[in-house]
Design an enzyme around this catalytic site. Structure first.
Site, PDB file in Angstrom:
ATOM      1  N   HIS A 105       0.818  -1.216   0.000  1.00  0.00           N
ATOM      2  CA  HIS A 105       0.000   0.000   0.000  1.00  0.00           C
ATOM      3  C   HIS A 105       0.854   1.269   0.000  1.00  0.00           C
ATOM      4  O   HIS A 105       0.352   2.351  -0.290  1.00  0.00           O
ATOM      5  CB  HIS A 105      -0.981  -0.013   1.185  1.00  0.00           C
ATOM      6  CG  HIS A 105      -0.351   0.228   2.527  1.00  0.00           C
ATOM      7  ND1 HIS A 105      -0.079  -0.788   3.422  1.00  0.00           N
ATOM      8  CD2 HIS A 105       0.052   1.377   3.130  1.00  0.00           C
ATOM      9  CE1 HIS A 105       0.465  -0.270   4.515  1.00  0.00           C
ATOM     10  NE2 HIS A 105       0.550   1.038   4.363  1.00  0.00           N
ATOM     11  N   ASP A 135       0.144  -7.894   1.618  1.00  0.00           N
ATOM     12  CA  ASP A 135       0.437  -6.461   1.514  1.00  0.00           C
ATOM     13  C   ASP A 135       1.941  -6.211   1.487  1.00  0.00           C
ATOM     14  O   ASP A 135       2.447  -5.286   2.114  1.00  0.00           O
ATOM     15  CB  ASP A 135      -0.212  -5.675   2.665  1.00  0.00           C
ATOM     16  CG  ASP A 135      -0.110  -4.164   2.478  1.00  0.00           C
ATOM     17  OD1 ASP A 135      -0.087  -3.714   1.322  1.00  0.00           O
ATOM     18  OD2 ASP A 135      -0.013  -3.440   3.486  1.00  0.00           O
ATOM     19  N   SER A 208       4.885   2.211   7.890  1.00  0.00           N
ATOM     20  CA  SER A 208       4.537   1.041   7.089  1.00  0.00           C
ATOM     21  C   SER A 208       5.698   0.602   6.213  1.00  0.00           C
ATOM     22  O   SER A 208       6.299   1.415   5.501  1.00  0.00           O
ATOM     23  CB  SER A 208       3.328   1.354   6.202  1.00  0.00           C
ATOM     24  OG  SER A 208       2.180   1.588   6.975  1.00  0.00           O
TER      25      SER A 208
END
Length: 350
Positions: A105, A135, A208
């Site tokens: 993402h 992911d 992230s």
């Protein structure tokens, strides 16, 4: 009085003995074997070195990078004027060839990806491949002599292990947060989001794709996200997720070798494990799936896959997911009172 004299004599002798023993250990420390007497005595006064994770951070942090991805979008349907939408994230250098792991993402739909090392060096990055289910994405930069994060494939994370999250939250620069592993997930290719490592080391926007390490600096996982819920009246704190290193490594290897993650597929569904028979009951069979073509039916109880006993439904899913498509395996099952073996050709999951 005689008894009192005896007691005084014993205590006096013991005191002399302790005093002589301390003198011997101080002047002849080898007598103590592996015990550092001097250190033990000096730490007792509270002046010893404080507990620190600086060593682990120092070996891991150079391999954690900042990632800036840009999308070039039209500002509206009535104008061709483009605007830049920049997203922020982190990544981990996995080897000296320039492969970097991050969250998908962070770079999804990006027209331009820039990787910035802690030295300030900047490199354009190429998206090698990605995996929706975990992911994860793999980037590559054209650079040499890159710092690589310490890795240990034999590493087993445990609940209660101290972990450190390294990343670039809110573009503040490299930041370290500390916590413990609250729950562990599976490392198989069928894993989903809720079965990753859960920890309370704080991560925010920009973290992230960064590294979750242990106190030795070894990679434990790839920081992913924090727990979200719609009820704002009951805020949740201290629940964050990371993708286990072993799973991330499997995904990265497949992406580098094949350009994508290839998972096997059987085509059955179940949420009921029968502990007495050590298997799961088939509750649904997908039409035209490998299971359907092999004649597996609803209410069959599967107790082995490719000769491996079934300990849980997630474990069974992992066995199938990690079986190469086109492979013939035997499914052991109970159908009523009969115990039979059914050959199945595993297909690829899309």
């Amino acid at each position: 009085m005689k008894a009192l004299d005896i007691i005084k004599y014993v205590f006096k002798s013991a005191s002399y003995g302790v005093f002589i023993a301390v003198l011997l250990l101080l002047f002849f420390p080898k007598l103590a074997g592996n015990v550092d007497v001097f250190s033990a005595l000096t730490k007792a006064d509270g002046n010893g070195q404080p507990l620190s994770y600086a060593k682990g951070v120092s070996v891991a942090s150079p391999a954690v990078v900042n990632i800036y991805s840009k999308d070039f979008q039209s500002s509206s349907a009535f104008t061709t004027r483009a605007r830049n939408v920049q997203r922020l994230g982190s990544g981990v250098i996995m080897d000296q060839a320039g492969f970097i792991l991050t969250n998908f993402h962070v770079v999804q739909g990006a027209d331009q990806i820039v990787v910035v090392l802690q030295t300030g060096q900047q490199f354009p990055a190429e998206l090698i491949g990605y995996d929706y289910l975990t992911d994860l994405a793999v980037l590559k930069v054209a650079a040499t002599n890159l710092p690589v994060i310490p890795q240990n494939l034999a590493l087993q994370s445990r609940v209660g292990d101290v972990v450190l999250a390294i990343g670039n939250p809110l573009d503040l620069g490299q930041t370290v947060t500390q916590g413990v592993i609250s729950a562990t997930g599976r490392n198989g290719l069928s894993s989903n989001y809720s079965e990753f490592l859960q920890m309370d080391a704080a991560i925010n926007e920009g973290n992230s794709g960064g590294a979750l390490i242990n106190t030795n600096g070894e990679l434990v996982g790839i920081n992913s996200s924090k727990f979200k819920q719609n009820n704002r009246l009951n805020p949740v704190q201290g629940i964050f997720f990371a993708i286990p290193y072993e799973l991330a490594y499997k995904v990265m290897t497949q992406i580098i070798e094949k350009g994508r993650v290839v998972r096997g597929w059987l085509g059955v569904a179940s949420d009921f494990y029968e502990p007495n028979y050590k298997g799961f009951i088939v509750q649904d069979v997908t039409p035209n799936s490998p299971a359907s073509k092999a004649g597996i039916r609803v209410n069959d109880l599967i107790f082995s896959i490719d000769g491996k006993p079934i300990d849980s439904i997630p474990q069974a899913l992992d066995i199938v997911a990690e079986t190469a498509p086109g492979t013939r395996i035997d499914i052991g099952l109970y159908r009523g009172d009969r115990k039979i073996s059914v050959p199945v050709i595993i297909q690829e999951r899309f």
